[in-house]
Design an enzyme around this catalytic site. Structure first.
Site, PDB file in Angstrom:
ATOM      1  N   THR A   1       0.869  -1.170   0.000  1.00 30.08           N
ATOM      2  CA  THR A   1       0.000   0.000   0.000  1.00 30.08           C
ATOM      3  C   THR A   1       0.904   1.217   0.000  1.00 30.08           C
ATOM      4  O   THR A   1       1.924   1.235   0.687  1.00 30.08           O
ATOM      5  CB  THR A   1      -0.864   0.081   1.273  1.00 30.08           C
ATOM      6  OG1 THR A   1       0.001   0.211   2.398  1.00 30.08           O
ATOM      7  CG2 THR A   1      -1.708  -1.151   1.427  1.00 30.08           C
TER       8      THR A   1
ATOM      9  N   GLU B   1      -5.347  -3.996   2.818  1.00 31.24           N
ATOM     10  CA  GLU B   1      -5.157  -4.776   4.050  1.00 31.24           C
ATOM     11  C   GLU B   1      -6.318  -5.724   4.332  1.00 31.24           C
ATOM     12  O   GLU B   1      -6.250  -6.544   5.233  1.00 31.24           O
ATOM     13  CB  GLU B   1      -4.996  -3.834   5.257  1.00 31.24           C
ATOM     14  CG  GLU B   1      -3.690  -3.053   5.292  1.00 31.24           C
ATOM     15  CD  GLU B   1      -3.774  -1.734   4.531  1.00 31.24           C
ATOM     16  OE1 GLU B   1      -4.641  -1.601   3.639  1.00 31.24           O
ATOM     17  OE2 GLU B   1      -2.967  -0.827   4.830  1.00 31.24           O
TER      18      GLU B   1
ATOM     19  N   LYS C   1     -10.247  18.227  14.935  1.00 33.47           N
ATOM     20  CA  LYS C   1     -10.630  18.048  16.330  1.00 33.47           C
ATOM     21  C   LYS C   1     -10.789  19.414  16.975  1.00 33.47           C
ATOM     22  O   LYS C   1      -9.827  20.136  17.184  1.00 33.47           O
ATOM     23  CB  LYS C   1      -9.591  17.202  17.061  1.00 33.47           C
ATOM     24  CG  LYS C   1      -9.567  15.807  16.451  1.00 33.47           C
ATOM     25  CD  LYS C   1      -8.583  14.867  17.081  1.00 33.47           C
ATOM     26  CE  LYS C   1      -8.636  13.555  16.313  1.00 33.47           C
ATOM     27  NZ  LYS C   1      -7.630  12.595  16.762  1.00 33.47           N
TER      28      LYS C   1
ATOM     29  N   TRP D   1     -15.198  15.954  16.976  1.00 30.01           N
ATOM     30  CA  TRP D   1     -14.659  15.781  15.630  1.00 30.01           C
ATOM     31  C   TRP D   1     -15.543  16.448  14.586  1.00 30.01           C
ATOM     32  O   TRP D   1     -16.767  16.343  14.633  1.00 30.01           O
ATOM     33  CB  TRP D   1     -14.543  14.288  15.287  1.00 30.01           C
ATOM     34  CG  TRP D   1     -13.498  13.558  16.090  1.00 30.01           C
ATOM     35  CD1 TRP D   1     -12.786  14.033  17.146  1.00 30.01           C
ATOM     36  CD2 TRP D   1     -13.058  12.210  15.888  1.00 30.01           C
ATOM     37  NE1 TRP D   1     -11.925  13.077  17.631  1.00 30.01           N
ATOM     38  CE2 TRP D   1     -12.077  11.940  16.871  1.00 30.01           C
ATOM     39  CE3 TRP D   1     -13.381  11.198  14.978  1.00 30.01           C
ATOM     40  CZ2 TRP D   1     -11.417  10.710  16.964  1.00 30.01           C
ATOM     41  CZ3 TRP D   1     -12.745   9.973  15.068  1.00 30.01           C
ATOM     42  CH2 TRP D   1     -11.769   9.739  16.056  1.00 30.01           C
TER      43      TRP D   1
END
Lengths: 542, 542
Positions: free
Chosen positions: B185, B330, B439, B444
């Site tokens: 990746t 993954e 943040k 968030w």
């Protein structure tokens, strides 16, 4: 070099965890043994299975313990399975249609330590359990109000029992090859033999079953497993339905045409599965009442060969797709399914029915071949038949206690005991049981083919073919016929009817007429008895 | 107590064996790199893969050896994969869109011993291979007639090479946890990280992908994987298509709208998969030519979020069902798919599109959760977002060489680096990358949500949101906008447009206008560059 992927063992509790997480509110609807329809969900089922596991552990049951169930398909039976597996135990389904002595023999062989039992079977269990000293606990699938007086030792009502747990339990973490389930096959000869499923084989089997070319189930399906959980995991539906989050409808103890129709209709069932006998009853009910099946899309028919007329009726009169399937308890049980490959997609009418009369092809995860008696592979030409052998991650490698070793070879192939041919497109068709096939001059004659041909005669009610010893050819076929009431077809008439439709050397050497042909408890022709009956019979000399 | 089921390891060669046995004549159609359409079958592919394995063994390659491929999707590439795996080797796909130095770094890290390469990439390979001393052999996917002059060491044309083998080879029997494939990746920061697939993970991943609620593939499908094999196994299609015997159509190097349309049309493709960019080109081609898609039934869209307008066009103008999907290298790569659960089956129009805008739900075999920064589970309420973590048998447990350990925790969860919420029905929606989320005062703010809202303004061509340091709130959002040519929306106009559509404290503190927003090679906004660009930027004080 090892892969660097997660160690995520294939354990059955992961199926229920997935169902509860991703399909938590999806329903499991049961016709309870007490009568009323009961509704629960995958989330509740998981919670109750956790309680059952917690209680089993509290009562001292542990990994590897066999725990029997003698019950119809209901939500409670399903919860108990996952509870038993969740504590590391082995659910052991018992077939209530066997004689009490047979059930006791099987339970003693498996050394079952506890029994979950339906109300219906309490009287049966009362006869059996005193003969099985290993059983320490009996749990009756009912509530306190419906709990009967019983001589069963240490018995409690399931709901009363469950109420004593809070479900604060973590599923036991085992090796995926650990045993999780057990089912005995009852052959026509010899003692029953135990098949021991592993968590891995059950999970893989469910994954194999879900693909579109096999059962093709999704969360949008409503699944009615009429086939009992004590018949090879309800053909895997007890695992594959929760794995995909399909709504489940459990028929309880009523499997007559009216009862099945009622569930199909009120619960809008899209997918169902059972043996031909069940569908005969349903079709009869539909014809008598003029009712239709607007919701049902697919019906899987197996256990014994599906009659052509049944496939035709479902498809033409009710617009329900029939999937003819074949499997064995030893195969978890799926072997082949007659879904349609692209080469056959344009077929209609009789040509399509011809394909659907075959038992079908193997999905990924099932290998098969046919061999002659010397273990040589036979060609896939749709006519050369031989012993059908299979291999796969959900196929048995042995029976419990070591019985039947002759059915397993060194390369991992399991001899099914069936005789079959496979066509060039990979569709397998069973032509006989290996022990019934007639060996004449080194060649094989299919008794099932001869029987099917003979019952095609309008005056024949039933027909059976057995091999009779012959000094020159080893064996020759004898046709045994039950005539229809008031009909008197002669030997010559029947042989004349068959002539030209089969190879000359397949023609029966003789025809005898009888009033009755012996059957097994499940309705199959009992050829061992028939062969004994004709032990001293002598074929006419040409 | 162990189960008594067969030891049938989940090895990738069993996929090809099954395809060759049950679907042997089914076609694999490739647009070759040389130009013409090439047709082969699963039976021939198996035979050629056996030859490749036989030759690799003869040349001294052995179990665990990494063998690289630098190639488009073609039948030859597929044969080579199964040949490499069949000798116990590890196919290692390389992304030709990376810089030569990056590819060389990756090959050296993996210590690749050989390279299969397409004609197209011979010049690229000539730059790379001299930097990778471990490479002992180069095989060019072409025949002798088309073999170019090359400085590549020990190079041979694939067809010439294959002609030297008879295919008399038995697949190597390995543990199912053995490595079989590798893919790096390339994050936006740091070195590339290697994911090492096992035979088991690839087989299970293909089984997970086949079910109706995921890709739902059957032998009746014709599958066009536009997504390259060097992108996480063509999203598993290199395994799942042969597993179910679907006809495969391989696009080779041409992925423009016209080329893709041509294959969809002439080969009657029913199922295809690629990133949104590809579908933009196809839809444009269809609109320009007025052509339709009569054969295509399903398109899987992933890699980046599928624009709502694209889903709408496919479904409403072309009657093709869109399956929005999400995954990662993954994860082999499937994570979630937005197929329709029964609860949403009646939805139409905008309400259905709302669901399809989500990345979907996890099939059996993928577990997911969202947590806050302290690893506490967040509720599945469709709005509370957090770090998305996953677990499963086809999810990585580590990177090759031990990089990125901080992404894996003790309970086996892999932190995807994505921020998402999950709704009560289990549908997940990505709201941001973890490193991009803002943040503010302990809460968030999703930059993707703000960007999507801003580009909804008719005068905005593109928008990006980044966090700017703030003395009181830690970070506050800055909206960076590229205006449409000739349009001059003001800061106040844009903020006015956004007001009321989001929580007050989500409102950007400022808007700046730029001529261009930086992008990565794959078209994603390069937020690291953008953040650097606005490093010294000061937010206005209220």
């Amino acid at each position: 070099m090892h892969g660097l992927m997660q160690d995520w063992p294939l354990l059955c509790h992961k199926i229920l965890d997935h169902a509860a997480t991703q399909h938590g509110a999806r329903e499991i609807v049961s016709r309870s043994v007490e009568g009323p329809i009961v509704r629960t969900t995958y989330a509740e089922t998981r919670q109750r299975a956790l309680k059952a596991a917690q209680l089993l552990e509290r009562e001292g049951f542990a990994a590897g313990d066999r725990i029997a169930t003698l019950a119809w398909n209901t939500g409670r039976h399903l919860e108990a399975w996952y509870g038993i597996m969740g504590v590391g135990g082995v659910y052991h389904t018992l077939n209530p249609r066997l004689f009490p002595e047979q059930i006791a023999w099987i339970m003693n062989h498996a050394e079952d330590k506890a029994l979950f039992v339906d109300l219906t079977f309490v009287p049966l269990a009362e006869k059996i359990v005193p003969q099985v000293p290993s059983v320490k606990r009996v749990i009756v699938f009912t509530d306190k109000a419906n709990m009967p007086q019983t001589s069963l030792p240490n018995a409690i009502a399931y709901e009363e029992w469950l109420a004593d747990a809070d479900g604060d339990f973590r599923w036991k973490q085992l090796e995926e090859t650990a045993a999780c389930g057990m089912c005995y096959t009852s052959g026509t000869t010899g003692d029953p033999k135990g098949v021991v499923y592993s968590h891995r084989s059950n999970v893989l089997h469910a994954m194999i079953a879900l693909v579109p070319d096999a059962m093709g189930l999704s969360s949008r399906d409503t699944v009615l497993p009429v086939v009992p959980m004590f018949h090879a995991n309800a053909w895997g539906l007890a695992q594959s339905a929760p794995m995909c989050g399909a709504k489940l409808v459990m028929p309880g103890g009523r499997m007559d045409g009216e009862a099945i129709y009622e569930l199909l209709d009120t619960e809008k069932v899209t997918f169902t599965a059972a043996v031909p006998t069940v569908w005969l009853m349903l079709l009869q009910h539909l014809e008598e009442t003029g009712k239709k099946l607007p919701h049902l899309k697919k019906v899987v028919i197996g256990g014994s060969a599906c009659p052509r007329a049944m496939t035709k009726k479902f498809q033409e009169n009710y617009d329900v797709e029939v999937i003819h399937a074949w499997g064995m308890t030893e195969m978890s049980p799926l072997g082949t399914l007659a879904t349609i490959k692209p080469e056959y997609l344009e077929l209609e009418g009789d040509a399509k029915l011809d394909i659907q009369q075959k038992q079908g092809f193997a999905p990924f995860g099932v290998e098969m071949k046919v061999t002659d008696d010397e273990n040589h592979d036979q060609p896939w030409d749709g006519k050369t038949f031989g012993r059908l052998k299979v291999r796969g991650p959900a196929v048995a490698r042995a029976y419990y206690g070591g019985a039947g070793t002759e059915q397993f070879d060194d390369e991992g192939w399991f001899d099914t005991g069936d005789v079959a041919h496979i066509d060039p497109q990979g569709y397998m068709q069973i032509t006989d049981r290996a022990k019934d096939v007639i060996k004449s001059g080194g060649e094989w004659i299919s008794t099932i083919d001869l029987e099917n041909l003979a019952v095609g005669h309008p005056d024949v009610a039933e027909a059976a073919v057995i091999g009779i010893a012959h000094p020159k050819w080893d064996e020759r076929p004898l046709l045994v016929v039950v005539r229809k009431p008031g009909k008197e077809p002669s030997k010559d008439e029947l042989l004349g009817f068959m002539e030209g439709k089969i190879a000359k050397w397949w023609m029966p050497d003789d025809v005898v007429f009888v009033d009755e042909i012996p059957h097994t408890a499940t309705g199959k022709i009992q050829k061992t008895t028939l062969r004994k009956q004709f032990e001293t019979y002598e074929l006419p000399t040409a």
